[in-house]
Structure formats: structure tokens, C-alpha cells
Scaffold this active site. Structure first.
Site, PDB file in Angstrom:
ATOM      1  N   ARG A  50      44.277  37.023  30.688  1.00 21.66           N
ATOM      2  CA  ARG A  50      42.962  37.648  30.773  1.00 21.66           C
ATOM      3  C   ARG A  50      42.705  38.127  32.204  1.00 21.66           C
ATOM      4  NH1 ARG A  50      39.809  32.544  27.999  1.00 21.66           N
ATOM      5  NH2 ARG A  50      40.893  32.570  25.983  1.00 21.66           N
ATOM      6  N   ASP A  52      39.507  39.381  34.852  1.00 16.28           N
ATOM      7  CA  ASP A  52      38.065  39.246  35.000  1.00 16.28           C
ATOM      8  C   ASP A  52      37.386  40.611  35.069  1.00 16.28           C
ATOM      9  OD1 ASP A  52      38.366  36.467  35.151  1.00 16.28           O
ATOM     10  OD2 ASP A  52      38.623  36.526  37.335  1.00 16.28           O
ATOM     11  N   TYR A 110      50.360  39.633  40.882  1.00 15.68           N
ATOM     12  CA  TYR A 110      49.064  40.220  41.174  1.00 15.68           C
ATOM     13  C   TYR A 110      49.119  40.828  42.574  1.00 15.68           C
ATOM     14  CZ  TYR A 110      46.726  38.034  37.185  1.00 15.68           C
ATOM     15  OH  TYR A 110      46.329  37.670  35.921  1.00 15.68           O
ATOM     16  N   ARG A 201      41.827  35.512  43.595  1.00 18.92           N
ATOM     17  CA  ARG A 201      40.676  35.953  44.399  1.00 18.92           C
ATOM     18  C   ARG A 201      40.243  34.873  45.390  1.00 18.92           C
ATOM     19  NH1 ARG A 201      36.421  37.658  40.071  1.00 18.92           N
ATOM     20  NH2 ARG A 201      35.138  37.911  41.945  1.00 18.92           N
TER      21      ARG A 201
END
Length: 264
Positions: A50, A52, A110, A201
Site C-alpha cells: 500500500r 499512503d 523506495y 518517510r
């Protein structure tokens, strides 16, 4: 019942994340609704992970089981034509019905983009986090080096993260200055087997806070040891984050695949 593997790219700016939510615009809902009009039946789309709200994906991996057989080109063109302009299907292949994107994933990369310039660039709006001025990249790299390996990342997750275990393995964290020739744009690339909610993050926010002197060097090492989220850095905003690549276990790769196994 045929299973189709999809490779999807999307601009997450105007989505409330991947997962379907009542009353919210999500990537999953848009794809399911578009696919349903293509096969004339309800469908459920499963993804490798998933993302965000506000987070982008260059190559999200997903799968859908349908009752109607459609050629690969028909899936790519037909589904993309039914999707909004901020989602595109890069690849569509029939796969074994046992294919599950999450279990087939051997890891992900990422990438987070920082714009480290005195003035903001409007062309990077919703694409990078604007940091007013330069960062100490040597300090940032030293701090990032402590992240690789297997650790308990409970200090680097969202407060509402519901995962039972917070131990994860990162095998590469790299800092790339002047990313793709863009002066002042810094990429932080994080590769691992699996991630907690907001993990990348929080990692980026902590590294940035150390690099600009708001937190001391050694913060990453200390937080991995004590798990204290309140003493880690801020959560970086979502617009700079990209799900860059999903690697599959070799058994799930197809001939002439656009996807790859995890780099050695």
C-alpha cells in the site's frame, strides 16, 4: 478463472493512498472500477504493498482475477483508456492463479526526492520536499549507514501502524546528489524486504533533521536501540516519496519480463 498481473504507474497527488476507502478517491478503487467495466463483472485488485496519500508509484505490482479472457494488449490499452489520467498500466500478463503480489515480492526500492535550493521550483511541486538551502550530505550519509541490516524499526513508523512485528531488513540506503542531473535535487534510496507504515518517510525526516543539525549524529543508532519514536525526526511529507520498483522472487518472473529479481 484467469489471473492477470498488472504493473501500474500513478501520480499519487490527488489520491488518498492505494487502499480503497469509503468516500475517498483511491488508486485501488479507480482500477477496480475501470477493470469492472472492461470485464463486465466486479473485480478485486491486490497489490504488492500500500502507498499512503500523496505518494507516487513508478511500478506498483498488482493482480486481478477475472472470468473473461482478454489479450495482454487489450488489458494495457483498454484498462488505461478507462482510468483517470493520473494512472497508467505499463504491463499486463496472465499468470498462475497462485500469484499473490505481496508474497511474490522479494523486496522493494523506495526513492525520496529532496529539493535543496534557496527558492522552490514550481515544476517540482508535489514531486519533491523543498528544503530551504543545502544539507550536509556527508553527515546525512554517515547517519544513513546505520540503517542497513536487520533492526527493530519501531521508532520509524506511524503511531497507528498495526504490524505485530517491527523488525525489518534494509539492504541498501543510498544518498544521490544532483539526481538525474538536477542541480540541488537529492535522492534518498531505501531498499528492503518489507516496510512499516510511514517507515521511509520517518527515516527521511530523521536523516534530514540530522543533516541540518536539528538532531545530533548518532540519532538513528540510538533510536534503533531504544525504539523511542518521540526522539526520532519528523515524518517527511508524502509528495517526495516514490515506490520505485518491486522485485519478484525468480519463480514468479515471466519471459522477457519488465520486472526483475532483487539485485544481488
Amino acid at each position: 478463472m484467469p489471473t492477470v498481473r498488472l504493473v501500474i504507474r500513478y501520480d499519487g497527488t490527488h489520491f488518498s493512498g492505494w487502499q480503497r476507502q469509503r468516500g475517498a478517491r483511491t488508486v485501488q478503487a479507480c482500477i477496480e472500477e475501470a477493470a469492472a467495466t472492461l470485464v463486465h463483472a466486479p473485480v478485486i485488485v491486490r497489490a504488492a504493498g500500500r502507498t499512503d496519500a500523496g505518494v507516487h508509484a513508478l511500478a506498483q505490482v498488482a493482480a486481478v482475477r477475472v472470468e473473461r479472457t482478454i489479450p495482454e494488449r487489450g488489458w494495457r490499452l483498454g484498462l488505461t483508456a478507462r482510468l483517470p489520467e493520473d494512472i497508467s498500466v505499463l504491463d499486463a500478463r496472465p499468470v498462475d492463479d497462485a500469484f499473490d503480489p505481496r508474497r511474490a515480492s522479494a523486496g522493494k526500492r523506495y526513492r525520496y526526492l529532496l529539493q535543496c535550493t534557496p527558492m522552490r521550483d514550481p515544476l517540482l511541486r508535489d514531486r519533491a520536499w523543498h528544503i530551504h538551502g543545502a544539507l550536509d550530505l556527508d553527515r546525512l550519509r554517515r547517519e544513513a549507514a546505520d540503517l542497513t541490516g536487520t533492526h527493530d524499526f519501531r521508532a520509524f513508523r506511524a503511531a497507528d501502524c498495526e504490524r505485530d512485528t517491527t523488525v525489518r531488513t534494509l539492504f541498501r540506503v543510498a544518498v544521490v546528489p544532483d539526481f538525474r542531473g538536477e542541480t540541488g535535487v537529492v535522492a534518498i534510496e531505501v531498499e528492503g524486504t518489507a516496510f512499516l507504515k510511514n517507515m521511509v518517510r520517518v527515516i527521511v525526516g530523521t536523516l534530514v533533521d540530522v543533516a541540518r543539525g536539528r538532531l545530533p549524529e548518532g540519532t538513528v543508532r540510538a533510536r534503533l536501540a531504544d525504539g523511542d519514536r518521540t526522539r526520532a525526526g519528523i515524518t517527511a511529507p508524502p509528495q517526495g516519496l516514490y515506490l520505485d520498483e518491486v522485485w519478484l522472487h525468480p519463480a514468479w518472473l515471466l519471459p522477457d519480463d519488465v520486472l526483475r529479481p532483487r539485485p544481488a
